[in-house]
Design a protein around this motif. Structure first.
Motif, PDB file in Angstrom:
ATOM      1  N   THR A  64      83.147  36.555  55.948  1.00 25.74           N
ATOM      2  CA  THR A  64      84.242  35.730  55.463  1.00 25.74           C
ATOM      3  C   THR A  64      84.643  34.785  56.588  1.00 25.74           C
ATOM      4  O   THR A  64      84.078  34.835  57.675  1.00 25.74           O
ATOM      5  N   ALA A  65      85.628  33.973  56.339  1.00 26.30           N
ATOM      6  CA  ALA A  65      86.094  33.040  57.367  1.00 26.30           C
ATOM      7  C   ALA A  65      86.685  33.781  58.562  1.00 26.30           C
ATOM      8  O   ALA A  65      86.600  33.308  59.693  1.00 26.30           O
ATOM      9  N   ASP A  66      87.267  34.957  58.322  1.00 30.35           N
ATOM     10  CA  ASP A  66      87.973  35.686  59.374  1.00 30.35           C
ATOM     11  C   ASP A  66      87.188  36.828  60.009  1.00 30.35           C
ATOM     12  O   ASP A  66      87.487  37.225  61.129  1.00 30.35           O
ATOM     13  N   ALA A  67      86.216  37.373  59.286  1.00 26.41           N
ATOM     14  CA  ALA A  67      85.568  38.591  59.791  1.00 26.41           C
ATOM     15  C   ALA A  67      84.215  38.798  59.123  1.00 26.41           C
ATOM     16  O   ALA A  67      83.864  38.124  58.159  1.00 26.41           O
ATOM     17  N   THR A  68      83.498  39.755  59.661  1.00 28.92           N
ATOM     18  CA  THR A  68      82.274  40.245  59.032  1.00 28.92           C
ATOM     19  C   THR A  68      82.537  41.689  58.667  1.00 28.92           C
ATOM     20  O   THR A  68      82.968  42.483  59.503  1.00 28.92           O
ATOM     21  N   ARG A  69      82.307  42.029  57.410  1.00 28.59           N
ATOM     22  CA  ARG A  69      82.574  43.381  56.922  1.00 28.59           C
ATOM     23  C   ARG A  69      81.264  44.041  56.522  1.00 28.59           C
ATOM     24  O   ARG A  69      80.499  43.498  55.735  1.00 28.59           O
ATOM     25  N   PHE A  70      81.018  45.223  57.087  1.00 21.35           N
ATOM     26  CA  PHE A  70      79.887  46.038  56.698  1.00 21.35           C
ATOM     27  C   PHE A  70      80.368  47.049  55.664  1.00 21.35           C
ATOM     28  O   PHE A  70      81.437  47.640  55.824  1.00 21.35           O
TER      29      PHE A  70
END
Length: 129
Positions: free
Chosen positions: A79-85
């Motif tokens: 996402t614009a703010d983070a990477t989520r696994f």
């Protein structure tokens, strides 16, 4: 040290040397590759999944738990703010609820999980002229 260089064949295909092992990374045709191997972000997800399975298996074996297999699925969303696994773990075997909870906690202690959850710094130097 891991060594990466352009493969002789392919548009974006890379040869990766890890000790005595050699693997390939590439990109899909849709982004200019030849789809001859997993992409770098897929390899990162695979590192998390395999580290999780190995760590859980090793601990269960040491604790003599009746674990027959660990199956892990990993996906990643940027996402614009983070990477989520997103990681799904299936523990196969006649485990008690307490053993399952314990092994879930162990999954969060695998080395790759710790690296990805901590502060990451990358130092880059340019070699040659």
């Amino acid at each position: 040290m891991i060594k990466v260089q352009k493969a002789a064949d392919g548009k974006l295909k890379q040869t990766i040397e890890i000790g005595n092992h050699q693997i390939i990374a590439d990109e899909p045709v849709s982004v200019g590759g030849d789809d001859q191997g997993p992409g770098p972000t897929e390899l990162l997800q695979a590192a998390l999944g395999s580290c999780t399975a190995i760590t859980v298996t090793m601990v269960a074996k040491r604790k003599e738990m009746p674990l027959k297999d660990v199956r892990v699925q990993v996906s990643m969303e940027k996402t614009a703010d983070a990477t989520r696994f997103h990681r799904e773990i299936e523990l196969v075997g006649e485990l008690t609820a307490e053993q399952r909870e314990y092994l879930l906690g162990i999954a969060n202690k695998c080395p790759v999980h710790k690296i990805l959850s901590g502060k990451i710094e990358i130092d880059t130097v340019l070699q040659g002229s």
